[in-house]
Write a protein that holds these residues in place. Sequence first.
Motif, PDB file in Angstrom:
ATOM      1  N   GLU A 174       0.995  -1.217  -0.317  1.00  0.00           N
ATOM      2  CA  GLU A 174       0.364  -0.229  -0.546  1.00  0.00           C
ATOM      3  C   GLU A 174       0.846   1.382  -0.101  1.00  0.00           C
ATOM      4  O   GLU A 174       0.579   2.093  -0.751  1.00  0.00           O
ATOM      5  CB  GLU A 174      -0.646   0.130   1.053  1.00  0.00           C
ATOM      6  N   LYS A 175       1.799   1.235   0.299  1.00  0.00           N
ATOM      7  CA  LYS A 175       2.914   2.243   0.979  1.00  0.00           C
ATOM      8  C   LYS A 175       3.505   2.506  -0.354  1.00  0.00           C
ATOM      9  O   LYS A 175       3.698   4.153  -1.158  1.00  0.00           O
ATOM     10  CB  LYS A 175       3.905   2.416   2.234  1.00  0.00           C
ATOM     11  N   VAL A 176       3.931   1.190  -1.461  1.00  0.00           N
ATOM     12  CA  VAL A 176       4.241   1.762  -2.948  1.00  0.00           C
ATOM     13  C   VAL A 176       3.499   2.486  -3.827  1.00  0.00           C
ATOM     14  O   VAL A 176       3.283   3.450  -4.096  1.00  0.00           O
ATOM     15  CB  VAL A 176       4.681   0.087  -3.459  1.00  0.00           C
ATOM     16  N   VAL A 177       2.005   1.674  -2.974  1.00  0.00           N
ATOM     17  CA  VAL A 177       1.135   2.264  -4.317  1.00  0.00           C
ATOM     18  C   VAL A 177       1.215   3.977  -3.767  1.00  0.00           C
ATOM     19  O   VAL A 177       0.807   4.839  -5.180  1.00  0.00           O
ATOM     20  CB  VAL A 177       0.078   1.563  -3.975  1.00  0.00           C
ATOM     21  N   ASN A 178       1.276   4.406  -3.047  1.00  0.00           N
ATOM     22  CA  ASN A 178       1.133   6.112  -2.146  1.00  0.00           C
ATOM     23  C   ASN A 178       1.907   6.685  -2.469  1.00  0.00           C
ATOM     24  O   ASN A 178       1.842   7.764  -3.298  1.00  0.00           O
ATOM     25  CB  ASN A 178       0.629   5.934  -0.721  1.00  0.00           C
ATOM     26  N   SER A 179       3.406   6.573  -2.756  1.00  0.00           N
ATOM     27  CA  SER A 179       4.152   6.369  -3.261  1.00  0.00           C
ATOM     28  C   SER A 179       4.184   6.807  -4.746  1.00  0.00           C
ATOM     29  O   SER A 179       4.761   8.138  -5.741  1.00  0.00           O
ATOM     30  CB  SER A 179       5.352   6.550  -2.735  1.00  0.00           C
ATOM     31  N   ASN A 180       3.607   5.749  -5.815  1.00  0.00           N
ATOM     32  CA  ASN A 180       3.172   6.425  -6.875  1.00  0.00           C
ATOM     33  C   ASN A 180       2.714   7.160  -7.324  1.00  0.00           C
ATOM     34  O   ASN A 180       2.624   7.905  -7.832  1.00  0.00           O
ATOM     35  CB  ASN A 180       3.503   4.743  -7.493  1.00  0.00           C
ATOM     36  N   GLU A 181       1.508   7.251  -6.339  1.00  0.00           N
ATOM     37  CA  GLU A 181       0.942   8.534  -6.409  1.00  0.00           C
ATOM     38  C   GLU A 181       0.664   9.438  -6.147  1.00  0.00           C
ATOM     39  O   GLU A 181       0.716  10.635  -6.841  1.00  0.00           O
ATOM     40  CB  GLU A 181      -0.843   7.680  -5.754  1.00  0.00           C
ATOM     41  N   ASP A 182       1.764   9.202  -5.692  1.00  0.00           N
ATOM     42  CA  ASP A 182       2.966  10.977  -4.977  1.00  0.00           C
ATOM     43  C   ASP A 182       3.705  11.653  -6.387  1.00  0.00           C
ATOM     44  O   ASP A 182       3.681  13.007  -6.461  1.00  0.00           O
ATOM     45  CB  ASP A 182       3.533  10.894  -4.133  1.00  0.00           C
ATOM     46  N   HIS A 183       4.621  10.515  -6.742  1.00  0.00           N
ATOM     47  CA  HIS A 183       5.504  10.291  -8.244  1.00  0.00           C
ATOM     48  C   HIS A 183       4.880  10.923  -9.254  1.00  0.00           C
ATOM     49  O   HIS A 183       4.961  12.256  -9.542  1.00  0.00           O
ATOM     50  CB  HIS A 183       5.776   8.996  -8.342  1.00  0.00           C
ATOM     51  N   GLU A 184       3.616  10.829  -8.979  1.00  0.00           N
ATOM     52  CA  GLU A 184       2.713  11.304 -10.529  1.00  0.00           C
ATOM     53  C   GLU A 184       1.394  12.509  -9.750  1.00  0.00           C
ATOM     54  O   GLU A 184       1.347  13.718 -10.985  1.00  0.00           O
ATOM     55  CB  GLU A 184       1.322  10.458 -10.537  1.00  0.00           C
ATOM     56  N   LYS A 185       2.042  12.868  -9.469  1.00  0.00           N
ATOM     57  CA  LYS A 185       1.769  14.177  -8.731  1.00  0.00           C
ATOM     58  C   LYS A 185       2.550  15.243  -8.559  1.00  0.00           C
ATOM     59  O   LYS A 185       2.208  16.114  -9.240  1.00  0.00           O
ATOM     60  CB  LYS A 185       0.738  13.910  -6.971  1.00  0.00           C
ATOM     61  N   PRO A 244      12.935  16.275 -10.833  1.00  0.00           N
ATOM     62  CA  PRO A 244      14.095  16.151 -10.319  1.00  0.00           C
ATOM     63  C   PRO A 244      14.443  15.128 -10.357  1.00  0.00           C
ATOM     64  O   PRO A 244      13.424  14.399 -10.790  1.00  0.00           O
ATOM     65  CB  PRO A 244      13.701  17.048  -9.693  1.00  0.00           C
ATOM     66  N   SER A 245      15.897  14.694 -10.089  1.00  0.00           N
ATOM     67  CA  SER A 245      16.538  13.742  -9.846  1.00  0.00           C
ATOM     68  C   SER A 245      15.935  12.548  -8.150  1.00  0.00           C
ATOM     69  O   SER A 245      15.315  13.738  -7.856  1.00  0.00           O
ATOM     70  CB  SER A 245      17.735  13.756  -9.940  1.00  0.00           C
ATOM     71  N   LYS A 246      15.905  11.359  -8.642  1.00  0.00           N
ATOM     72  CA  LYS A 246      15.391  10.551  -7.657  1.00  0.00           C
ATOM     73  C   LYS A 246      16.560  11.298  -5.999  1.00  0.00           C
ATOM     74  O   LYS A 246      15.690  10.737  -5.244  1.00  0.00           O
ATOM     75  CB  LYS A 246      15.325   9.388  -7.560  1.00  0.00           C
ATOM     76  N   TYR A 247      17.144  11.339  -6.266  1.00  0.00           N
ATOM     77  CA  TYR A 247      18.087  11.679  -5.424  1.00  0.00           C
ATOM     78  C   TYR A 247      17.704  13.032  -4.112  1.00  0.00           C
ATOM     79  O   TYR A 247      17.465  13.216  -3.587  1.00  0.00           O
ATOM     80  CB  TYR A 247      19.432  11.887  -5.589  1.00  0.00           C
ATOM     81  N   LEU A 248      17.835  14.048  -5.155  1.00  0.00           N
ATOM     82  CA  LEU A 248      16.784  14.641  -4.629  1.00  0.00           C
ATOM     83  C   LEU A 248      15.217  14.735  -3.925  1.00  0.00           C
ATOM     84  O   LEU A 248      15.204  15.359  -3.191  1.00  0.00           O
ATOM     85  CB  LEU A 248      16.493  16.028  -5.600  1.00  0.00           C
ATOM     86  N   MET A 249      14.575  13.588  -4.731  1.00  0.00           N
ATOM     87  CA  MET A 249      13.110  13.299  -3.778  1.00  0.00           C
ATOM     88  C   MET A 249      13.445  12.890  -2.191  1.00  0.00           C
ATOM     89  O   MET A 249      13.262  12.739  -1.820  1.00  0.00           O
ATOM     90  CB  MET A 249      12.516  11.816  -5.109  1.00  0.00           C
ATOM     91  N   MET A 250      15.339  12.193  -2.752  1.00  0.00           N
ATOM     92  CA  MET A 250      15.119  11.449  -1.331  1.00  0.00           C
ATOM     93  C   MET A 250      15.294  12.234  -0.060  1.00  0.00           C
ATOM     94  O   MET A 250      15.201  12.218   0.934  1.00  0.00           O
ATOM     95  CB  MET A 250      16.418  10.188  -1.617  1.00  0.00           C
ATOM     96  N   CYS A 251      15.961  13.474  -0.652  1.00  0.00           N
ATOM     97  CA  CYS A 251      17.062  14.597   0.678  1.00  0.00           C
ATOM     98  C   CYS A 251      15.011  15.053   0.973  1.00  0.00           C
ATOM     99  O   CYS A 251      15.521  15.117   2.131  1.00  0.00           O
ATOM    100  CB  CYS A 251      17.927  15.632  -0.645  1.00  0.00           C
ATOM    101  N   LEU A 252      14.660  15.284  -0.057  1.00  0.00           N
ATOM    102  CA  LEU A 252      13.190  15.888   0.373  1.00  0.00           C
ATOM    103  C   LEU A 252      12.848  15.179   1.699  1.00  0.00           C
ATOM    104  O   LEU A 252      12.062  15.642   2.677  1.00  0.00           O
ATOM    105  CB  LEU A 252      12.837  16.664  -1.053  1.00  0.00           C
ATOM    106  N   LYS A 253      12.838  14.002   0.705  1.00  0.00           N
ATOM    107  CA  LYS A 253      11.579  13.328   2.498  1.00  0.00           C
ATOM    108  C   LYS A 253      12.961  12.626   3.638  1.00  0.00           C
ATOM    109  O   LYS A 253      12.027  13.096   4.454  1.00  0.00           O
ATOM    110  CB  LYS A 253      11.576  11.247   1.399  1.00  0.00           C
ATOM    111  N   GLU A 254      14.077  12.332   3.742  1.00  0.00           N
ATOM    112  CA  GLU A 254      14.250  12.994   4.392  1.00  0.00           C
ATOM    113  C   GLU A 254      14.170  13.783   5.579  1.00  0.00           C
ATOM    114  O   GLU A 254      13.943  13.761   6.650  1.00  0.00           O
ATOM    115  CB  GLU A 254      16.169  13.020   3.810  1.00  0.00           C
ATOM    116  N   ILE A 255      14.327  15.198   5.106  1.00  0.00           N
ATOM    117  CA  ILE A 255      13.792  16.313   5.752  1.00  0.00           C
ATOM    118  C   ILE A 255      12.892  16.879   6.448  1.00  0.00           C
ATOM    119  O   ILE A 255      12.452  16.744   7.055  1.00  0.00           O
ATOM    120  CB  ILE A 255      13.924  17.536   4.712  1.00  0.00           C
ATOM    121  N   GLU A 256      11.375  15.763   5.465  1.00  0.00           N
ATOM    122  CA  GLU A 256      10.302  15.838   5.732  1.00  0.00           C
ATOM    123  C   GLU A 256      10.251  15.403   6.746  1.00  0.00           C
ATOM    124  O   GLU A 256       9.627  15.118   7.932  1.00  0.00           O
ATOM    125  CB  GLU A 256       9.696  15.294   5.200  1.00  0.00           C
ATOM    126  N   ASN A 257      10.413  13.917   7.295  1.00  0.00           N
ATOM    127  CA  ASN A 257      10.629  12.945   7.805  1.00  0.00           C
ATOM    128  C   ASN A 257      11.277  13.568   9.593  1.00  0.00           C
ATOM    129  O   ASN A 257      10.568  13.133  10.282  1.00  0.00           O
ATOM    130  CB  ASN A 257      11.183  11.720   7.379  1.00  0.00           C
TER     131      ASN A 257
END
Length: 574
Positions: A121-132, A175-188
């Motif tokens: 379910e988390k994978v599906v949610n993350s894919n929806e966020d990527h589409e957004k 943006p790249s996946k690495y940039l998304m990962m940095c944003l996710k780390e900050i958000e968490n």
Amino acid sequence: MAKGDDIVRRKKNKANRKKQNRQKDSSAVSARVASMIAAKKRRKAGTRRMCQGMCFSLPTPDDPFNDFHGKNNVKRSEIKKSMPSKVNQKVLMKEKNAFLKKGSVPGGNMKVDSLEKMISEKVVNSNEDHEKLIASIHNVGQTGHAKSQISEIQPDRKVGTQSHEEQTFESSYCPSKYLMMCLKEIENALCHDGTYNSGEDKPLFITTWGVEFWKCYSAGMDVLEASGSSSDVEQIAWIASTAADAIARREKEGLLFTSPFLLFLAPSKEKAVKVRSICKPLKGLGIHTVSLHHGASLDRQINGLKSCEPEFLISTPERLLELLSLKAIDISGVSLLVIDGIESLLASGYLDAIKSIRQGISGKPHTVVFNDCFKYATIPAVRNLLIGSVYRLSLNDSIASQSACIIQSIDVCASKEEKTVKGISALNNVYSNQPLPQPLKVLYVVQKDSNIQELVVALKLNGYSVSSSSCFGVAEVKDSLDSKSNMGPSVSLLDSEQINTAELGEYGVVMIPDFVLSIDNYVHILTRMARNTVDGILHCFLTKDDAPYARPLVEILEQCGQEVPEALRNLCLA
């Protein structure tokens, strides 16, 4: 007639012997030869595989490429499984390992199947966020003049920056996946501290401002943030993540950094601590952040800088200037300079310190200035920091925000002849007082039935070349003047009726000799002109007949924080 048991036994034994003989034959040859024998048997039996079916069927109009091999009822599964990205896989594996280490999962006696279901379910949610995210990136930039200011970035191509030649890295539509990962780390980390609520606030990676900033940085343009406030959490997170992604890209190319990559000048100790707390989660990804301010002793900070090489440096201008005077740190290789809270820095008298810091940086780094004030006093400071082509990044639609750093000059004249003379004098001052790399483009907004010939003659006599449409009849006076007068700066003429359809963003100087416009047209010019520079000037000339426009113009000047001329106030009272 029923068969006897001996007949059935003999047939069974015969079948077993044949089976054993086939196994002996296949084992006596290599695997390659065995595959060839099997393929030959399938060809003879007419049961070839789907990938080998071109021999026994011909193309048809319904199947021109023989994809179905003559079979019309072949059904292929069109269901595609959504596979998680590498970043999502790392996050989900980290959560799964954490659950397994604890020996239990949320929910008490949850089974492995329920755990896998939760992860899916988390994978599906993350894919929806990527589409957004992709949808937001395509939507961002459709308003304003983003298309005309930022060059389109093509996938799998090297982007050559205009003013930052040292930065040539591949960019894509998002943006790249690495940039998304940095944003996710900050958000968490922010959600864990309680400073950011992911439920109420939208995720960081779909912030409209962040996507616009990433586009500007990828295009190599300086940024003037003209929303009228200092940097917030989302903006700092995007700046830090974009810088971290740029560092990762350059390290892949084999480049090493001996000085900080990002220099963030904060107006106070509290803001420096806040910026560092937002950048701190990137330490796990190899990005070290150091904060310098008056909260700690100078010797301690010097010893700390000797023991580490930070990628991000957050400091107040005064403390950084002290460390530079002691040669405790080298900032010559800074690639991204962020100046936050320009009004607070000016109020504290840090403008000279910022100029000295900027001189210590070699080359021309990306510069981002947060203009949190629309007063006239901040315009010279912003112009000293941003030289050349810039991008106005603001999600605020107010007149003061859209016209930030554009000087409005309104003169009250006694006659039309005086307006022409003052207009030429103002135009001469623009070119003499502003040593720019390229001269600003000039636009005259005139009325078709006015005396255009006198204006054109006056411009040509002062060394300006005039370009206009044929409806003004400028060609009649062209031959009567010396051809050398056409070698000067170019001045364009525009009919006042074409204001709403004309592209005004390329003009840095706009002259309105006769105020025949409405206030809405004046605001349209003010908020659309000089989109690529902070040196814009709007000159307007009034007479006593234009007294009804005086009060609205005074209100616009006051709203933009600019000084109102005394003659205009008197005209307003008249």
